[in-house]
Write a protein that holds these residues in place. Structure first.
Motif, mmCIF file in Angstrom:
data_model
loop_
_atom_site.group_PDB
_atom_site.id
_atom_site.type_symbol
_atom_site.label_atom_id
_atom_site.label_comp_id
_atom_site.label_asym_id
_atom_site.label_seq_id
_atom_site.Cartn_x
_atom_site.Cartn_y
_atom_site.Cartn_z
ATOM 1 N N GLY A 56 9.563 5.418 -7.000
ATOM 2 C CA GLY A 56 8.707 5.596 -5.835
ATOM 3 C C GLY A 56 8.157 4.286 -5.323
ATOM 4 O O GLY A 56 8.028 4.078 -4.109
ATOM 5 N N ALA A 57 7.855 3.370 -6.229
ATOM 6 C CA ALA A 57 7.337 2.070 -5.814
ATOM 7 C C ALA A 57 8.430 1.210 -5.180
ATOM 8 O O ALA A 57 8.168 0.461 -4.244
ATOM 9 C CB ALA A 57 6.738 1.346 -7.009
ATOM 10 N N LEU A 58 9.653 1.330 -5.670
ATOM 11 C CA LEU A 58 10.731 0.496 -5.151
ATOM 12 C C LEU A 58 11.355 1.030 -3.865
ATOM 13 O O LEU A 58 11.635 0.268 -2.949
ATOM 14 C CB LEU A 58 11.828 0.328 -6.213
ATOM 15 C CG LEU A 58 11.446 -0.458 -7.454
ATOM 16 C CD1 LEU A 58 12.599 -0.460 -8.441
ATOM 17 C CD2 LEU A 58 11.054 -1.864 -7.088
ATOM 18 N N VAL A 59 11.579 2.325 -3.803
ATOM 19 C CA VAL A 59 12.331 2.902 -2.685
ATOM 20 C C VAL A 59 11.421 3.445 -1.597
ATOM 21 O O VAL A 59 11.755 3.396 -0.425
ATOM 22 C CB VAL A 59 13.285 4.004 -3.202
ATOM 23 C CG1 VAL A 59 14.082 4.598 -2.081
ATOM 24 C CG2 VAL A 59 14.214 3.447 -4.245
ATOM 25 N N GLY A 60 10.275 3.982 -1.977
ATOM 26 C CA GLY A 60 9.334 4.502 -0.988
ATOM 27 C C GLY A 60 9.581 5.967 -0.675
ATOM 28 O O GLY A 60 9.878 6.764 -1.564
ATOM 29 N N PRO A 61 9.498 6.343 0.599
ATOM 30 C CA PRO A 61 9.583 7.755 0.960
ATOM 31 C C PRO A 61 10.949 8.387 0.704
ATOM 32 O O PRO A 61 11.057 9.601 0.567
ATOM 33 C CB PRO A 61 9.253 7.778 2.449
ATOM 34 C CG PRO A 61 9.413 6.403 2.926
ATOM 35 C CD PRO A 61 9.209 5.505 1.760
ATOM 36 N N ILE A 62 11.986 7.590 0.610
ATOM 37 C CA ILE A 62 13.317 8.136 0.328
ATOM 38 C C ILE A 62 13.349 8.737 -1.075
ATOM 39 O O ILE A 62 14.092 9.682 -1.336
ATOM 40 C CB ILE A 62 14.378 7.036 0.493
ATOM 41 C CG1 ILE A 62 14.384 6.566 1.941
ATOM 42 C CG2 ILE A 62 15.750 7.522 0.101
ATOM 43 C CD1 ILE A 62 15.209 5.341 2.172
ATOM 44 N N ALA A 63 12.533 8.223 -1.970
ATOM 45 C CA ALA A 63 12.508 8.713 -3.347
ATOM 46 C C ALA A 63 12.023 10.152 -3.432
ATOM 47 O O ALA A 63 12.373 10.861 -4.373
ATOM 48 C CB ALA A 63 11.642 7.807 -4.207
ATOM 49 N N VAL A 111 0.838 -1.209 0.000
ATOM 50 C CA VAL A 111 0.000 0.000 0.000
ATOM 51 C C VAL A 111 0.868 1.252 0.000
ATOM 52 O O VAL A 111 0.612 2.204 -0.755
ATOM 53 C CB VAL A 111 -0.967 -0.017 1.208
ATOM 54 C CG1 VAL A 111 -1.703 1.294 1.327
ATOM 55 C CG2 VAL A 111 -1.935 -1.168 1.095
ATOM 56 N N LEU A 112 1.916 1.255 0.830
ATOM 57 C CA LEU A 112 2.815 2.416 0.852
ATOM 58 C C LEU A 112 3.548 2.587 -0.474
ATOM 59 O O LEU A 112 3.768 3.716 -0.925
ATOM 60 C CB LEU A 112 3.820 2.280 1.998
ATOM 61 C CG LEU A 112 3.266 2.531 3.384
ATOM 62 C CD1 LEU A 112 4.338 2.257 4.436
ATOM 63 C CD2 LEU A 112 2.752 3.949 3.511
ATOM 64 N N SER A 113 3.919 1.493 -1.104
ATOM 65 C CA SER A 113 4.580 1.579 -2.409
ATOM 66 C C SER A 113 3.664 2.211 -3.443
ATOM 67 O O SER A 113 4.093 3.058 -4.229
ATOM 68 C CB SER A 113 5.003 0.184 -2.875
ATOM 69 O OG SER A 113 5.996 -0.326 -2.048
ATOM 70 N N ILE A 114 2.404 1.827 -3.434
ATOM 71 C CA ILE A 114 1.446 2.402 -4.385
ATOM 72 C C ILE A 114 1.221 3.875 -4.102
ATOM 73 O O ILE A 114 1.161 4.699 -5.023
ATOM 74 C CB ILE A 114 0.120 1.611 -4.334
ATOM 75 C CG1 ILE A 114 0.337 0.202 -4.876
ATOM 76 C CG2 ILE A 114 -0.970 2.320 -5.126
ATOM 77 C CD1 ILE A 114 -0.821 -0.729 -4.673
ATOM 78 N N ILE A 115 1.136 4.235 -2.832
ATOM 79 C CA ILE A 115 0.922 5.643 -2.467
ATOM 80 C C ILE A 115 2.095 6.500 -2.912
ATOM 81 O O ILE A 115 1.917 7.562 -3.519
ATOM 82 C CB ILE A 115 0.680 5.772 -0.951
ATOM 83 C CG1 ILE A 115 -0.686 5.194 -0.591
ATOM 84 C CG2 ILE A 115 0.784 7.234 -0.504
ATOM 85 C CD1 ILE A 115 -0.937 5.097 0.887
ATOM 86 N N PHE A 116 3.320 6.062 -2.609
ATOM 87 C CA PHE A 116 4.475 6.867 -2.988
ATOM 88 C C PHE A 116 4.712 6.876 -4.491
ATOM 89 O O PHE A 116 5.216 7.860 -5.039
ATOM 90 C CB PHE A 116 5.727 6.409 -2.239
ATOM 91 C CG PHE A 116 5.760 6.912 -0.829
ATOM 92 C CD1 PHE A 116 5.975 8.252 -0.569
ATOM 93 C CD2 PHE A 116 5.545 6.069 0.226
ATOM 94 C CE1 PHE A 116 5.979 8.729 0.715
ATOM 95 C CE2 PHE A 116 5.553 6.525 1.525
ATOM 96 C CZ PHE A 116 5.770 7.867 1.778
ATOM 97 N N ALA A 117 4.346 5.811 -5.176
ATOM 98 C CA ALA A 117 4.476 5.797 -6.633
ATOM 99 C C ALA A 117 3.536 6.824 -7.254
ATOM 100 O O ALA A 117 3.935 7.578 -8.150
ATOM 101 C CB ALA A 117 4.186 4.404 -7.170
ATOM 102 N N THR A 118 2.300 6.888 -6.783
ATOM 103 C CA THR A 118 1.365 7.867 -7.343
ATOM 104 C C THR A 118 1.753 9.289 -6.952
ATOM 105 O O THR A 118 1.602 10.215 -7.744
ATOM 106 C CB THR A 118 -0.077 7.576 -6.895
ATOM 107 O OG1 THR A 118 -0.123 7.514 -5.475
ATOM 108 C CG2 THR A 118 -0.571 6.286 -7.479
ATOM 109 N N LEU A 119 2.264 9.458 -5.733
ATOM 110 C CA LEU A 119 2.719 10.783 -5.304
ATOM 111 C C LEU A 119 3.848 11.280 -6.192
ATOM 112 O O LEU A 119 3.815 12.417 -6.679
ATOM 113 C CB LEU A 119 3.171 10.742 -3.848
ATOM 114 C CG LEU A 119 3.866 11.991 -3.322
ATOM 115 C CD1 LEU A 119 2.853 13.104 -3.136
ATOM 116 C CD2 LEU A 119 4.594 11.706 -2.040
#
Length: 64
Positions: A32-39, A5-13
């Motif tokens: 964004g999907a792979l790294v998450g918030p660091i991206a 879920v977090l991966s999808i959220i950060f990818a769309t962000l």
């Protein structure tokens, strides 16, 4: 499940940010999907460096 879920959220962000700033969307969606918030931090640094590179030697950026 939470990680997905977090991966999808950060990818769309990051996709929305990349589209807004005129940067390659697919690259930032995947990152964004792979790294998450660091991206998000990587995106801001990359955008700032691209902006300064495009301005050249006379780079003065005034932000209000």
């Amino acid at each position: 499940m939470l990680i997905v879920v977090l991966s999808i959220i950060f990818a769309t962000l990051l996709g929305a940010l990349a589209f807004k700033k005129g940067m390659p969307v697919k690259r930032w969606l995947i990152l964004g999907a792979l790294v998450g918030p660091i991206a998000v931090y990587l995106f801001n640094v990359h955008y700032r460096r691209a902006l300064l590179r495009s301005l050249g030697d006379n780079r003065t950026v005034l932000r209000a």
